[in-house]
Design an enzyme around this catalytic site. Sequence first.
Site, PDB file in Angstrom:
ATOM      1  N   CYS A   2       0.846  -1.192   0.000  1.00 18.07           N
ATOM      2  CA  CYS A   2       0.000   0.000   0.000  1.00 18.07           C
ATOM      3  C   CYS A   2       0.881   1.240   0.000  1.00 18.07           C
ATOM      4  O   CYS A   2       1.965   1.239   0.574  1.00 18.07           O
ATOM      5  CB  CYS A   2      -0.872   0.043   1.242  1.00 18.07           C
ATOM      6  SG  CYS A   2      -1.982  -1.351   1.341  1.00 18.07           S
ATOM      7  N   ARG A  27       4.205   0.211  -7.433  1.00 19.20           N
ATOM      8  CA  ARG A  27       4.111  -0.814  -6.397  1.00 19.20           C
ATOM      9  C   ARG A  27       2.883  -1.685  -6.566  1.00 19.20           C
ATOM     10  O   ARG A  27       2.775  -2.740  -5.945  1.00 19.20           O
ATOM     11  CB  ARG A  27       4.058  -0.142  -5.014  1.00 19.20           C
ATOM     12  CG  ARG A  27       5.325   0.594  -4.653  1.00 19.20           C
ATOM     13  CD  ARG A  27       5.024   1.680  -3.658  1.00 19.20           C
ATOM     14  NE  ARG A  27       4.382   1.152  -2.471  1.00 19.20           N
ATOM     15  CZ  ARG A  27       5.023   0.733  -1.396  1.00 19.20           C
ATOM     16  NH1 ARG A  27       6.336   0.800  -1.363  1.00 19.20           N
ATOM     17  NH2 ARG A  27       4.379   0.274  -0.366  1.00 19.20           N
ATOM     18  N   TRP A  74      -3.711  -2.435  -1.598  1.00 15.07           N
ATOM     19  CA  TRP A  74      -3.713  -3.817  -2.081  1.00 15.07           C
ATOM     20  C   TRP A  74      -4.515  -4.575  -1.039  1.00 15.07           C
ATOM     21  O   TRP A  74      -4.139  -4.585   0.130  1.00 15.07           O
ATOM     22  CB  TRP A  74      -2.306  -4.393  -2.078  1.00 15.07           C
ATOM     23  CG  TRP A  74      -1.550  -4.385  -3.363  1.00 15.07           C
ATOM     24  CD1 TRP A  74      -0.357  -3.774  -3.580  1.00 15.07           C
ATOM     25  CD2 TRP A  74      -1.866  -5.061  -4.579  1.00 15.07           C
ATOM     26  NE1 TRP A  74       0.067  -4.013  -4.849  1.00 15.07           N
ATOM     27  CE2 TRP A  74      -0.838  -4.797  -5.491  1.00 15.07           C
ATOM     28  CE3 TRP A  74      -2.944  -5.852  -5.001  1.00 15.07           C
ATOM     29  CZ2 TRP A  74      -0.828  -5.301  -6.786  1.00 15.07           C
ATOM     30  CZ3 TRP A  74      -2.938  -6.351  -6.285  1.00 15.07           C
ATOM     31  CH2 TRP A  74      -1.891  -6.081  -7.164  1.00 15.07           C
ATOM     32  N   ASN A 100      -1.050   0.838   6.247  1.00 14.52           N
ATOM     33  CA  ASN A 100      -0.257  -0.108   5.481  1.00 14.52           C
ATOM     34  C   ASN A 100       0.152  -1.186   6.486  1.00 14.52           C
ATOM     35  O   ASN A 100       0.900  -0.897   7.418  1.00 14.52           O
ATOM     36  CB  ASN A 100       0.989   0.618   4.934  1.00 14.52           C
ATOM     37  CG  ASN A 100       1.779  -0.244   3.983  1.00 14.52           C
ATOM     38  OD1 ASN A 100       1.398  -1.379   3.713  1.00 14.52           O
ATOM     39  ND2 ASN A 100       2.870   0.301   3.482  1.00 14.52           N
ATOM     40  N   GLY A 101      -0.377  -2.373   6.366  1.00 17.42           N
ATOM     41  CA  GLY A 101      -0.017  -3.417   7.334  1.00 17.42           C
ATOM     42  C   GLY A 101      -1.148  -4.408   7.498  1.00 17.42           C
ATOM     43  O   GLY A 101      -2.055  -4.485   6.672  1.00 17.42           O
ATOM     44  N   GLU A 488      20.563 -23.467   0.222  1.00 18.85           N
ATOM     45  CA  GLU A 488      20.500 -22.026  -0.056  1.00 18.85           C
ATOM     46  C   GLU A 488      21.528 -21.251   0.790  1.00 18.85           C
ATOM     47  O   GLU A 488      22.179 -20.327   0.303  1.00 18.85           O
ATOM     48  CB  GLU A 488      19.076 -21.529   0.204  1.00 18.85           C
ATOM     49  CG  GLU A 488      18.847 -20.045   0.036  1.00 18.85           C
ATOM     50  CD  GLU A 488      19.179 -19.492  -1.347  1.00 18.85           C
ATOM     51  OE1 GLU A 488      19.420 -20.266  -2.278  1.00 18.85           O
ATOM     52  OE2 GLU A 488      19.249 -18.254  -1.477  1.00 18.85           O
ATOM     53  N   LYS A 492      24.466 -18.954  -0.799  1.00 21.73           N
ATOM     54  CA  LYS A 492      24.659 -17.529  -0.465  1.00 21.73           C
ATOM     55  C   LYS A 492      26.107 -17.275  -0.073  1.00 21.73           C
ATOM     56  O   LYS A 492      26.726 -16.327  -0.522  1.00 21.73           O
ATOM     57  CB  LYS A 492      23.751 -17.083   0.698  1.00 21.73           C
ATOM     58  CG  LYS A 492      22.310 -16.884   0.377  1.00 21.73           C
ATOM     59  CD  LYS A 492      21.985 -15.674  -0.456  1.00 21.73           C
ATOM     60  CE  LYS A 492      21.980 -15.933  -1.923  1.00 21.73           C
ATOM     61  NZ  LYS A 492      20.896 -16.610  -2.554  1.00 21.73           N
ATOM     62  N   GLU A 495      28.607 -17.694  -3.177  1.00 24.92           N
ATOM     63  CA  GLU A 495      28.560 -16.736  -4.296  1.00 24.92           C
ATOM     64  C   GLU A 495      29.038 -15.346  -3.909  1.00 24.92           C
ATOM     65  O   GLU A 495      29.569 -14.632  -4.751  1.00 24.92           O
ATOM     66  CB  GLU A 495      27.185 -16.699  -4.981  1.00 24.92           C
ATOM     67  CG  GLU A 495      26.056 -16.141  -4.177  1.00 24.92           C
ATOM     68  CD  GLU A 495      24.730 -16.139  -4.935  1.00 24.92           C
ATOM     69  OE1 GLU A 495      24.724 -16.098  -6.169  1.00 24.92           O
ATOM     70  OE2 GLU A 495      23.688 -16.185  -4.261  1.00 24.92           O
ATOM     71  N   HIS A 511      27.126 -40.801   5.394  1.00 30.23           N
ATOM     72  CA  HIS A 511      27.432 -41.554   4.182  1.00 30.23           C
ATOM     73  C   HIS A 511      28.594 -40.933   3.406  1.00 30.23           C
ATOM     74  O   HIS A 511      28.787 -41.258   2.234  1.00 30.23           O
ATOM     75  CB  HIS A 511      26.188 -41.645   3.294  1.00 30.23           C
ATOM     76  CG  HIS A 511      25.046 -42.339   3.959  1.00 30.23           C
ATOM     77  ND1 HIS A 511      25.025 -43.696   4.183  1.00 30.23           N
ATOM     78  CD2 HIS A 511      23.909 -41.860   4.503  1.00 30.23           C
ATOM     79  CE1 HIS A 511      23.920 -44.024   4.816  1.00 30.23           C
ATOM     80  NE2 HIS A 511      23.211 -42.925   5.023  1.00 30.23           N
ATOM     81  N   LYS A 610      22.948 -10.962 -12.820  1.00 28.73           N
ATOM     82  CA  LYS A 610      21.625 -11.018 -12.203  1.00 28.73           C
ATOM     83  C   LYS A 610      20.656 -11.820 -13.067  1.00 28.73           C
ATOM     84  O   LYS A 610      19.814 -12.551 -12.562  1.00 28.73           O
ATOM     85  CB  LYS A 610      21.106  -9.590 -11.982  1.00 28.73           C
ATOM     86  CG  LYS A 610      19.826  -9.518 -11.177  1.00 28.73           C
ATOM     87  CD  LYS A 610      20.041  -9.974  -9.738  1.00 28.73           C
ATOM     88  CE  LYS A 610      18.766 -10.054  -8.945  1.00 28.73           C
ATOM     89  NZ  LYS A 610      18.912 -10.906  -7.735  1.00 28.73           N
TER      90      LYS A 610
HETATM   91  C1  AGP Z   1      21.006 -16.556  -6.462  1.00 24.34           C
HETATM   92  O1  AGP Z   1      21.565 -15.847  -5.431  1.00 24.34           O
HETATM   93  C2  AGP Z   1      21.711 -16.544  -7.734  1.00 24.34           C
HETATM   94  N1  AGP Z   1      22.166 -15.301  -8.108  1.00 24.34           N
HETATM   95  C3  AGP Z   1      21.178 -17.448  -8.813  1.00 24.34           C
HETATM   96  O2  AGP Z   1      21.307 -18.742  -8.327  1.00 24.34           O
HETATM   97  C4  AGP Z   1      19.731 -17.249  -9.314  1.00 24.34           C
HETATM   98  O3  AGP Z   1      18.821 -17.628  -8.324  1.00 24.34           O
HETATM   99  C5  AGP Z   1      19.531 -18.104 -10.576  1.00 24.34           C
HETATM  100  O4  AGP Z   1      20.386 -17.650 -11.575  1.00 24.34           O
HETATM  101  C6  AGP Z   1      18.106 -18.096 -11.074  1.00 24.34           C
HETATM  102  O5  AGP Z   1      17.700 -16.810 -11.443  1.00 24.34           O
HETATM  103  P1  AGP Z   1      16.192 -16.488 -11.731  1.00 24.34           P
HETATM  104  O6  AGP Z   1      15.417 -16.657 -10.466  1.00 24.34           O
HETATM  105  O7  AGP Z   1      16.196 -15.062 -12.208  1.00 24.34           O
HETATM  106  O8  AGP Z   1      15.700 -17.417 -12.796  1.00 24.34           O
END
Ligand code: AGP
Length: 615
Positions: A2, A27, A74, A100-101, A488, A492, A495, A511, A610
Amino acid sequence: MCGIVGYIGPRNAAQIILDGLRRLEYRGYDSAGIAVIQDGKIAVRRDVGKLSVLADRMAESPIAGEIGVGHTRWATHGKPSERNAHPHADGDGRLVVVQNGIVENFRELRAELEAEGVVFRSDTDTEVIAHLIGMFYQADRPLDDAVRLALSRLRGPSAIVALSSQSPDILVAARLGNAGGVAIGFGDGEMFIASDMPAILEHTRRMAFLESRQMAVVRRDGARFVWLDGQPFQPKIHVVPWDPVSAAKGSYKHFMQKEIYEQANSLTDTMRGRVDLGSSEVYLEGVRLTAEQACSLTQMVSVACGTSYHSELVGQFMFEALARLPVRVEYASEFRYRDPVIDDATLLLTITQSGETVDTLAAMEEGREKGAHLATIVNVIGSQAARISDSIVYMHTGPEIGVASTKAFTASLVDQYLLAIHLGTLRGTLSAERRRVLLDDLATLPTLAGQLLDPAGHKVYEELAQAFFRFTNFLYLGRGINYPIALEGALKLKEISYIHAEGYAAGEMKHGPIALIDEHMPVVVIAPQDHVYDKMLSQVEQVKARGGIVIAVASEGDDFIAAKADHVLRIPPASELLTPILTVIPLQLLAYHIAVRRGADVDQPRNLAKSVTVE
Ligand code: AGP
């Protein structure tokens, strides 16, 4: 998501507010409204749909005044409609409120107010706030005191602005928990309020920002700031730069840091407009599956890359539990090199933040050729994945700039939770009562994430970063629904800090990976108090017995694990299906602080992009 804009000063408040709301259109919203004080009374214009509809209505029937507040909504409680659009008034129309909330205890409060004879004119939780303020706004009590008393009855994150014809020279803004932001803008003989800076940046760059439990009583010539317990304070006044990139980063050092912290709000943004907590309904308008089609599905195949793939591994638990659909999760980059068994009774789910990941798009093409229904959870509106899908659920989490995905991950988990409830409803696998419990659990999530993201508790991450930034290997262990969080967490760390890290299913440790354990191998163990907790404890013991160092992500109040692990990162208790949304946050923070300590380029790690638009 919102948007809120308020104004007090010599100019036409209605126009300034409308222009400010336009700057927040990106938004998303489903309805909008503005209230000003005109000739000593509150005049309101509201409408469903786009701001242009509201603008047309205001052109036909103008309102003008020197003080006012506006809102883009929203829906969370009650469908998009004029009666549910903000502002909402108390019983005799002396005051209006925008919010908003989410008022988590709105059912109890509404029942209590109705028992006292209050008649509600909308289905919203916000109207509860208006009536509560009205109830306390008696005799000589000032509006700000009435607002403070009303807020003391609310549970859940909430940012509000109140306006009363009985106090025509003030606007009262307050923030409770991690609802959307509240910026107070200082002009020359005029003042502004906004949920987001862009709404008022053209008028002023001098702003103060309310934190949780803070309130501003705003007059033309300035503002008085108090805590919700009544103690005054002086906020820091920031001079916001014009450069849109720095403006967007705000006071954060990195976009990744900002995006991690945004999660308390962005989780609400993702839910907004999709959930009616009053009637316990889920609305996913972009999902074009009929009940008949949903019932005839024989399987779901979830396909994605990287973080989005990890999200799907969590989603598997949700879809199997709630929609009773068999789910297979696959890497998009592998999928098209087999001859996967998919047909027109398959729901092919893809998750992609960018909507442009080439492998994911190729998997969608494969699904299209074989007749599957293509559903995608995507952040970037209008991206390729959004364009070619049959069904879309947007993440609604705002732009994610940091290459390491954080808030898009948690948004996609919320989306899968909602989609699983929606499919479960269509397939008849969820009772109305179960749905109510599931949605009530979800409604508490932003508050829980807000607790985790309280910067006051974050010294521990700097200390851990200091202790561990020179290590060269990490192992992450999880089990059940938190196994993907181990993957995950490791992703993180590797990378952004370039430290080798591996995520493993805890039960698999004996194992093979157990051979790696020694005093040079920190092991991050994700062990909330869920149904595999005892198994995770025995992993901690096995690591300790071999001289390993344990960093545990554990539930608040779990002293047992604290006695065994070397370091503990706490998460508040949540329903098991939602714990991954909380357990991942400490791992994002840990990776972030270690990377910063190593001097790495957190937002743009080497070799990564990205959007991965090449194979
Ligand atoms: C995540 O931190 C990465 N940068 C990478 O694994 C990313 O999630 C992956 O490339 C998929 O991207 P997408 O969600 O835009 O498809």
